[in-house]
Design an enzyme around this catalytic site. Structure first.
Site, PDB file in Angstrom:
ATOM      1  N   SER A  74      30.254 -80.081 -43.351  1.00  0.00           N
ATOM      2  CA  SER A  74      29.220 -79.441 -44.070  1.00  0.00           C
ATOM      3  C   SER A  74      28.253 -79.048 -42.184  1.00  0.00           C
ATOM      4  O   SER A  74      27.351 -77.408 -42.752  1.00  0.00           O
ATOM      5  CB  SER A  74      28.599 -79.720 -44.971  1.00  0.00           C
ATOM      6  OG  SER A  74      29.165 -79.503 -46.570  1.00  0.00           O
ATOM      7  N   LYS A  77      27.548 -74.983 -42.118  1.00  0.00           N
ATOM      8  CA  LYS A  77      26.708 -73.985 -42.481  1.00  0.00           C
ATOM      9  C   LYS A  77      25.099 -74.287 -41.508  1.00  0.00           C
ATOM     10  O   LYS A  77      24.604 -73.547 -42.189  1.00  0.00           O
ATOM     11  CB  LYS A  77      25.655 -75.046 -44.150  1.00  0.00           C
ATOM     12  CG  LYS A  77      26.678 -74.957 -44.922  1.00  0.00           C
ATOM     13  CD  LYS A  77      26.531 -75.727 -45.814  1.00  0.00           C
ATOM     14  CE  LYS A  77      27.308 -76.414 -47.515  1.00  0.00           C
ATOM     15  NZ  LYS A  77      28.018 -77.178 -47.102  1.00  0.00           N
ATOM     16  N   SER A 134      22.843 -79.164 -49.275  1.00  0.00           N
ATOM     17  CA  SER A 134      24.350 -78.244 -48.941  1.00  0.00           C
ATOM     18  C   SER A 134      25.225 -77.758 -49.868  1.00  0.00           C
ATOM     19  O   SER A 134      25.752 -78.103 -49.709  1.00  0.00           O
ATOM     20  CB  SER A 134      24.878 -79.709 -47.701  1.00  0.00           C
ATOM     21  OG  SER A 134      25.728 -79.045 -47.514  1.00  0.00           O
ATOM     22  N   LYS A 240      21.330 -79.937 -40.838  1.00  0.00           N
ATOM     23  CA  LYS A 240      22.004 -79.892 -41.218  1.00  0.00           C
ATOM     24  C   LYS A 240      22.906 -81.461 -41.569  1.00  0.00           C
ATOM     25  O   LYS A 240      23.328 -81.144 -40.197  1.00  0.00           O
ATOM     26  CB  LYS A 240      22.966 -79.380 -41.130  1.00  0.00           C
ATOM     27  CG  LYS A 240      24.233 -78.608 -42.450  1.00  0.00           C
ATOM     28  CD  LYS A 240      23.356 -77.999 -43.417  1.00  0.00           C
ATOM     29  CE  LYS A 240      24.394 -78.168 -44.770  1.00  0.00           C
ATOM     30  NZ  LYS A 240      24.861 -79.946 -45.379  1.00  0.00           N
TER      31      LYS A 240
END
Length: 396
Positions: A74, A77, A134, A240
């Site tokens: 993730s 992102k 997320s 993140k």
């Protein structure tokens, strides 16, 4: 402390005629600050790959296999968020806009905020979902809104990689869900994070530990940040996390203390405890060993010139990003100079954010950092009345 000098190499003349084309430019300084002990230390013993950089200069403070291609999960992102923030800056998107959720977006598995097909949610709340929780469904919903489809959005993601000069990353989706030929490196993730952090507002989202969506409704949803360091490490305000079985535990984190912002990336840790321990160790090292001296703020006016044929006769040239110098604590300071080059060959019209020059921080013959100089507003050709008025005023 180092003294700052100012040397203007080229200044645009008082009245510009018809300047010509302008080549794209990106900050290019990613040198390692010498710190002999870091070469023998394993500051990220639990991670397969890691990197630590200072944000303003891009200087690498620590590196461990940072160019190894690995699944980013993730952390993908970060690029998704970068394109969202760019769309907001260009007014192609507004925080208040309601986005209708597609069947495709609602079908995303993994981390999600349980969007339903046909539901409408504001860009602001969807952005919270991506940055805090997320959420894969929120990521795809915003990707579809910006590009029309996730597939086209992914093309934009890969185009942005090329613009940033990153050749060791390839994206197949906007979420980081497992996919063939979807990979990145700790180095590339740090550069993407550096670009994202140009948008000061992003940390208003990534620093939030908990919040609510649809508050007060029957389907109220509690958001809890997947990055626990925003609560437990002083100064951390993003960015993140990532996890898949293949990628293991990953994190791109950023912190700001005493005016110095750092970015730490770790990939391939066995669990969240080890991941957070490695990031904490990297940040501890950064703030124990280094410090920065701010020189210019983002969007600070560096020079102003008059442009007879432009609708705005006085044009401010500003920094595209904040500018600092980085040095090891306790080192004897030397002279830094600032050299400004303004491109004489610029044509109208100019879009907001167009690069028109560069600002270099130099230490002797060495270029320490280089930052684009831009215009803050759209600049069009002057109309007939404006030209007549200026010509008339020149006689008196």
């Amino acid at each position: 402390m180092k003294k700052i000098g100012l040397t203007v190499l080229v200044i645009i003349s008082v009245v510009l005629g018809s300047p010509s084309t302008l080549l794209a430019h990106h900050e290019s300084n990613h040198d390692v600050v010498e710190a002999s002990e870091s070469e023998s230390l394993d500051l990220a013993p639990n991670s397969a790959s890691a990197i630590l950089i200072e944000r303003d200069t891009g200087n690498i403070l620590y590196d461990k296999n940072s160019t190894e291609k690995l699944p980013p999960a993730s952390m993908t992102k970060i690029m998704t968020l970068l394109l969202i923030m760019e769309a907001l800056e260009k007014n192609e998107l507004t925080l208040e806009e309601e986005v209708r959720i597609s069947e495709n977006a609602a079908s995303m598995g993994g981390s999600q905020i349980f969007l339903e097909a046909g539901e409408e949610m504001s860009v602001n709340d969807l952005l919270k979902g991506v940055a805090i929780a997320s959420a894969n469904d929120a990521s795809v919903a915003l990707a579809e809104r910006i590009a029309g489809s996730e597939q086209v959005f992914v093309e934009m993601m890969n185009d942005k990689l090329e613009e940033l000069g990153l050749t060791s990353t390839k994206f197949q989706n906007a979420t980081g869900l497992p996919a063939d030929d979807h990979y990145s490196t700790a180095h590339d993730m740090a550069v993407m994070a550096k670009a994202l952090l140009k948008y000061d507002d992003i940390t208003n989202y990534t620093s939030v530990y908990e919040d609510y969506l649809r508050k007060g409704s029957e389907n109220e949803f509690w958001l809890v940040n997947t990055n626990k360091l925003v609560r437990f490490y002083d100064g951390v305000d993003g960015l993140k996390t990532g996890y898949t079985k293949e990628a293991k535990y990953c994190l791109t984190a950023t912190a700001e203390k005493n005016g110095m912002r750092t970015i730490a990336v770790v990939m391939g840790a066995e669990n969240t405890k080890k991941r957070n321990s490695d990031v904490s160790g990297l940040l501890d090292y950064a703030y124990a060993k280094f410090e920065t001296k701010p020189l210019f703020d983002k969007n600070q006016t560096i020079t102003t010139f008059e442009w007879l044929k432009a609708d705005k006769q006085k044009v401010d040239v500003v920094t595209s990003d904040s500018v600092s110098v980085l040095y090891s604590k306790g080192t004897d300071s030397s002279q830094f100079d600032t050299k400004i080059t303004i491109n004489k060959d610029v044509t109208l019209p100019l879009e907001k954010g167009t690069m028109v020059g560069k600002l270099q921080v130099v230490d002797g013959e060495e270029v320490v950092s280089e930052t684009d100089l831009i215009v803050l507003d759209d600049i069009e050709h002057a109309n007939i009345m404006q030209l007549f008025k200026r010509t008339f005023q020149s006689f008196f």
